[in-house]
Enzyme design. Structure first.
Site, mmCIF file in Angstrom:
data_model
loop_
_atom_site.group_PDB
_atom_site.id
_atom_site.type_symbol
_atom_site.label_atom_id
_atom_site.label_comp_id
_atom_site.label_asym_id
_atom_site.label_seq_id
_atom_site.Cartn_x
_atom_site.Cartn_y
_atom_site.Cartn_z
ATOM 1 N N GLU A 117 -2.146 4.940 3.090
ATOM 2 C CA GLU A 117 -2.093 3.511 2.755
ATOM 3 C C GLU A 117 -3.460 2.895 2.483
ATOM 4 O O GLU A 117 -3.608 2.075 1.578
ATOM 5 C CB GLU A 117 -1.361 2.729 3.856
ATOM 6 C CG GLU A 117 0.145 2.985 3.922
ATOM 7 C CD GLU A 117 0.512 4.260 4.668
ATOM 8 O OE1 GLU A 117 -0.395 4.961 5.161
ATOM 9 O OE2 GLU A 117 1.715 4.570 4.750
ATOM 10 N N ARG A 143 2.675 8.489 9.008
ATOM 11 C CA ARG A 143 2.494 9.841 8.486
ATOM 12 C C ARG A 143 1.289 10.552 9.112
ATOM 13 O O ARG A 143 1.292 11.775 9.258
ATOM 14 C CB ARG A 143 2.265 9.742 6.971
ATOM 15 C CG ARG A 143 3.000 10.749 6.147
ATOM 16 C CD ARG A 143 2.767 10.423 4.677
ATOM 17 N NE ARG A 143 4.026 10.253 3.963
ATOM 18 C CZ ARG A 143 4.673 11.237 3.380
ATOM 19 N NH1 ARG A 143 4.219 12.463 3.443
ATOM 20 N NH2 ARG A 143 5.793 11.002 2.734
ATOM 21 N N ASP A 187 0.788 -1.226 0.000
ATOM 22 C CA ASP A 187 0.000 0.000 0.000
ATOM 23 C C ASP A 187 0.824 1.281 0.000
ATOM 24 O O ASP A 187 0.351 2.338 0.397
ATOM 25 C CB ASP A 187 -0.902 -0.015 1.240
ATOM 26 C CG ASP A 187 -0.103 -0.333 2.499
ATOM 27 O OD1 ASP A 187 1.124 -0.100 2.497
ATOM 28 O OD2 ASP A 187 -0.696 -0.824 3.474
ATOM 29 N N HIS A 241 13.512 5.564 12.428
ATOM 30 C CA HIS A 241 13.233 5.740 10.988
ATOM 31 C C HIS A 241 13.924 7.014 10.509
ATOM 32 O O HIS A 241 14.105 7.961 11.269
ATOM 33 C CB HIS A 241 11.713 5.843 10.831
ATOM 34 C CG HIS A 241 11.201 5.783 9.423
ATOM 35 N ND1 HIS A 241 11.356 6.813 8.532
ATOM 36 C CD2 HIS A 241 10.515 4.825 8.748
ATOM 37 C CE1 HIS A 241 10.793 6.500 7.373
ATOM 38 N NE2 HIS A 241 10.276 5.282 7.482
ATOM 39 N N GLU A 295 -0.027 -9.017 -1.151
ATOM 40 C CA GLU A 295 -0.544 -8.486 0.132
ATOM 41 C C GLU A 295 -1.773 -7.613 -0.123
ATOM 42 O O GLU A 295 -1.885 -6.477 0.343
ATOM 43 C CB GLU A 295 0.522 -7.701 0.912
ATOM 44 C CG GLU A 295 0.193 -7.599 2.392
ATOM 45 C CD GLU A 295 1.184 -6.749 3.185
ATOM 46 O OE1 GLU A 295 1.118 -5.515 3.134
ATOM 47 O OE2 GLU A 295 2.035 -7.338 3.878
ATOM 48 N N HIS A 340 6.665 5.432 12.763
ATOM 49 C CA HIS A 340 6.907 6.247 11.565
ATOM 50 C C HIS A 340 5.658 6.771 10.872
ATOM 51 O O HIS A 340 5.754 7.470 9.868
ATOM 52 C CB HIS A 340 7.720 5.446 10.536
ATOM 53 C CG HIS A 340 6.931 4.354 9.863
ATOM 54 N ND1 HIS A 340 6.794 3.114 10.408
ATOM 55 C CD2 HIS A 340 6.231 4.337 8.711
ATOM 56 C CE1 HIS A 340 6.049 2.367 9.614
ATOM 57 N NE2 HIS A 340 5.685 3.087 8.578
HETATM 58 C C1 UD1 Z 1 6.631 4.855 3.583
HETATM 59 C C2 UD1 Z 1 5.246 4.343 3.188
HETATM 60 C C3 UD1 Z 1 4.612 3.588 4.336
HETATM 61 C C4 UD1 Z 1 5.520 2.519 4.864
HETATM 62 C C5 UD1 Z 1 6.877 3.112 5.177
HETATM 63 C C6 UD1 Z 1 7.849 2.028 5.562
HETATM 64 C C7 UD1 Z 1 4.089 5.814 1.638
HETATM 65 C C8 UD1 Z 1 3.219 6.990 1.468
HETATM 66 N N1 UD1 Z 1 4.393 5.476 2.882
HETATM 67 O O1 UD1 Z 1 6.422 5.788 4.644
HETATM 68 O O2 UD1 Z 1 3.404 2.994 3.877
HETATM 69 O O3 UD1 Z 1 4.953 1.997 6.035
HETATM 70 O O4 UD1 Z 1 7.407 3.782 4.023
HETATM 71 O O5 UD1 Z 1 8.935 2.538 6.246
HETATM 72 O O6 UD1 Z 1 4.478 5.194 0.662
HETATM 73 N N2 UD1 Z 1 13.859 8.993 4.376
HETATM 74 C C9 UD1 Z 1 15.226 9.084 4.300
HETATM 75 N N3 UD1 Z 1 15.931 7.958 3.982
HETATM 76 C C10 UD1 Z 1 15.324 6.761 3.737
HETATM 77 C C11 UD1 Z 1 13.934 6.691 3.819
HETATM 78 C C12 UD1 Z 1 13.204 7.805 4.125
HETATM 79 O O7 UD1 Z 1 15.800 10.133 4.499
HETATM 80 O O8 UD1 Z 1 16.004 5.786 3.467
HETATM 81 C C13 UD1 Z 1 13.094 10.192 4.700
HETATM 82 C C14 UD1 Z 1 12.724 10.965 3.453
HETATM 83 O O9 UD1 Z 1 13.302 12.220 3.521
HETATM 84 C C15 UD1 Z 1 11.219 11.127 3.526
HETATM 85 C C16 UD1 Z 1 10.824 10.631 4.895
HETATM 86 O O10 UD1 Z 1 11.903 9.847 5.369
HETATM 87 O O11 UD1 Z 1 10.886 12.463 3.337
HETATM 88 C C17 UD1 Z 1 9.575 9.756 4.849
HETATM 89 O O12 UD1 Z 1 9.723 8.758 3.818
HETATM 90 P P1 UD1 Z 1 8.474 8.401 2.867
HETATM 91 O O13 UD1 Z 1 8.865 7.317 1.945
HETATM 92 O O14 UD1 Z 1 7.916 9.629 2.269
HETATM 93 O O15 UD1 Z 1 7.380 7.882 3.878
HETATM 94 P P2 UD1 Z 1 7.528 6.835 5.046
HETATM 95 O O16 UD1 Z 1 7.021 7.504 6.281
HETATM 96 O O17 UD1 Z 1 8.861 6.225 5.065
HETATM 97 N N1 UDP Z 2 12.703 -3.358 10.029
HETATM 98 C C1 UDP Z 2 14.079 -3.423 9.829
HETATM 99 N N2 UDP Z 2 14.895 -2.571 10.536
HETATM 100 C C2 UDP Z 2 14.412 -1.674 11.419
HETATM 101 C C3 UDP Z 2 12.994 -1.603 11.606
HETATM 102 C C4 UDP Z 2 12.173 -2.457 10.896
HETATM 103 O O1 UDP Z 2 14.574 -4.234 9.061
HETATM 104 O O2 UDP Z 2 15.193 -0.941 12.020
HETATM 105 C C5 UDP Z 2 11.841 -4.240 9.241
HETATM 106 C C6 UDP Z 2 10.760 -4.996 9.986
HETATM 107 O O3 UDP Z 2 11.250 -6.212 10.512
HETATM 108 C C7 UDP Z 2 9.726 -5.218 8.909
HETATM 109 C C8 UDP Z 2 9.825 -3.967 8.070
HETATM 110 O O4 UDP Z 2 11.111 -3.417 8.345
HETATM 111 O O5 UDP Z 2 10.096 -6.320 8.088
HETATM 112 C C9 UDP Z 2 8.745 -3.014 8.469
HETATM 113 O O6 UDP Z 2 8.997 -1.776 7.918
HETATM 114 P P1 UDP Z 2 8.255 -0.472 8.391
HETATM 115 O O7 UDP Z 2 7.844 -0.587 9.813
HETATM 116 O O8 UDP Z 2 9.149 0.660 8.014
HETATM 117 O O9 UDP Z 2 6.989 -0.416 7.412
HETATM 118 P P2 UDP Z 2 5.511 -1.012 7.483
HETATM 119 O O10 UDP Z 2 5.594 -2.477 7.684
HETATM 120 O O11 UDP Z 2 4.790 -0.290 8.584
HETATM 121 O O12 UDP Z 2 4.945 -0.645 6.157
#
Ligand code: UD1
Ligand code: UDP
Length: 384
Positions: A148, A223, A112, A254, A134, A221
């Site tokens: 999501e 949003r 999602d 995160h 999924e 994490h």
């Molecule tokens: C995204 C997904 C969420 C998922 C999550 C897993 C969307 C809208 N949301 O949320 O469904 O649960 O990923 O973690 O698709 N950032 C970094 N480095 C990284 C990753 C992220 O700096 O490696 C920062 C970016 O600047 C970004 C912020 O984190 O602005 C949030 O990342 P983003 O992918 O927009 O949303 P997530 O909250 O990670």
């Molecule tokens: N995870 C990881 N390292 C971390 C935190 C989470 O490898 O420091 C793994 C976790 O075991 C799971 C996945 O990341 O497999 C979940 O990711 P996240 O919580 O970012 O996203 P969501 O599942 O909520 O979409």
């Protein structure tokens, strides 16, 4: 051909395979949950082209590490504080161009995220079949989690076939008018991934820091939660764990700047909570498997915790993973600091209540989801 920091515009499309299945991932959970399937597809010689949108950057590299899988291409779209409109429009445009150039026979997306939604939309516009892994998770509230719940419902409208992790997810799809023959219940590939990571004899410097104390794992994490709300949630966790001498907490933070700011503000100076960078799935899964308790708003961790039998408090208002709640491993405790404090305290004060929750469950399957998906993919590619 993994183009770190590269741009798609510099690519030579002539060198790319035409007519493959296009697998698109962009975030940490997609990488962890799709890699075991990609491994199986490659072993079975299914033509597969893996594209990372690069929605996540640094958190993504580690996520692939246990599986030995790497994207063939990264679109490298991430930028700091990226908005949903930016992610969605950028991926839609870039993916459309990629699809034009490699003419995939089908698109595989997971879950999602904005990556999954935008990739599905790009494929749908081009008449490319979308297969959704999924599929069928629902909270029933379009704005929670945001975006999501919208993304997963929108992908369901576009998907040609839905791989549902559970019977409940299948039933949600059927209730929305999806035909029974277009859904296959396969389990969750998150459980398949654990076979690559969890080791009985795991040890690490980080685990040593726990030194035999009761280990709590925290992640956050989402949003839809504001910085202020997250700050108060983390204060609730802090107030609870600071009461116990025999408890230690690890919180891999995160990379989201919002999350980092709240974590630093709420947890600064707290000796009971070790803040780390995001962990590799190898370390994270092993630490989770050894935890006394997890406190998280993650989706994937709820599935992993259920399978591993790790009592888990979900710091959200709603979950789309009711199976884990029904199995008794997971409890949804809301987003108010005071309630989170009470729930953690209840489990730390009463080993009896905590141990009742510590029962491994196969609600998300037994680790053969990828095998079942692969089998169905063979059929689907013959049928359509
Ligand atoms: C995204 C997904 C969420 C998922 C999550 C897993 C969307 C809208 N949301 O949320 O469904 O649960 O990923 O973690 O698709 N950032 C970094 N480095 C990284 C990753 C992220 O700096 O490696 C920062 C970016 O600047 C970004 C912020 O984190 O602005 C949030 O990342 P983003 O992918 O927009 O949303 P997530 O909250 O990670
Ligand atoms: N995870 C990881 N390292 C971390 C935190 C989470 O490898 O420091 C793994 C976790 O075991 C799971 C996945 O990341 O497999 C979940 O990711 P996240 O919580 O970012 O996203 P969501 O599942 O909520 O979409």
């Amino acid at each position: 051909m993994f183009l770190e920091g590269g741009s798609m515009r510099r690519l030579n499309f002539d060198k790319m395979p035409k007519g493959a299945i296009l697998g698109v991932i962009g975030t940490r959970p997609e990488a962890i949950k799709m890699s075991p399937l990609f491994v199986k597809m490659r072993k079975a010689n299914l033509p597969l082209f893996i594209c990372s949108t690069g929605q996540h950057r640094d958190m993504l590299e580690d996520a692939f590490s246990p599986f030995g899988i790497f994207p063939d291409l990264s679109l490298d779209i991430m930028k700091e504080n990226q908005s949903l409109s930016y992610i969605t429009s950028k991926i839609l445009t870039d993916l459309s161009e990629l699809i034009d150039n490699i003419s995939p026979v089908a698109l595989l997306v997971h879950g999602d995220t904005s990556t999954a939604f935008s990739a599905a939309l790009a494929a749908f516009f081009k008449g490319v079949k979308v297969f959704h892994i999924e599929a069928g998770l629902r909270t029933g509230d379009l704005t929670n989690p945001l975006p999501e719940e919208f993304n997963r419902r929108a992908i369901a409208l576009m998907a040609k076939h839905h791989f549902a992790p559970t019977v409940r997810a299948r039933d949600s799809l059927l209730a929305e008018g999806v035909k029974e023959c277009d859904v296959t219940v396969v389990g969750n590939t998150a459980i398949d991934a654990l076979a690559y990571t969890v080791r009985e004899d795991y040890s690490s410097e980080l685990y040593d820091l726990a030194g035999g104390k009761r280990l709590i794992i925290v992640t956050a994490h989402r949003r839809e939660v504001s910085e202020e709300e997250l700050y108060s949630m983390l204060l609730g966790i802090r107030s609870a764990v600071e009461r116990y001498e025999d408890v230690i907490t690890i919180f891999p933070v995160h990379r989201s700047p919002r999350v980092r700011k709240s974590a630093e503000n709420a947890l600064c100076g707290c000796k009971k909570i070790i803040l780390t960078e995001p962990l590799s799935p190898f370390d994270f899964h092993n630490l989770l498997s050894k935890a006394y308790l997890a406190v998280t708003d993650s989706g994937g961790i709820q599935e992993e915790a259920a399978y591993l039998g790790v009592p888990t408090l979900v710091i959200r208002e709603k979950t789309e993973r009711r199976e884990a709640v029904e199995a008794g491993t997971v409890k949804v405790c809301g987003t108010h600091g005071a309630e989170i404090y009470m729930e953690i305290k209840r489990l730390l004060d009463s080993p009896l209540i905590r141990n009742e929750m510590a029962k491994p469950s196969d609600a998300y399957g037994g680790g053969d989801a990828c095998e079942k998906i692969l089998e169905k993919l063979h059929d689907l590619l013959k049928i359509y």
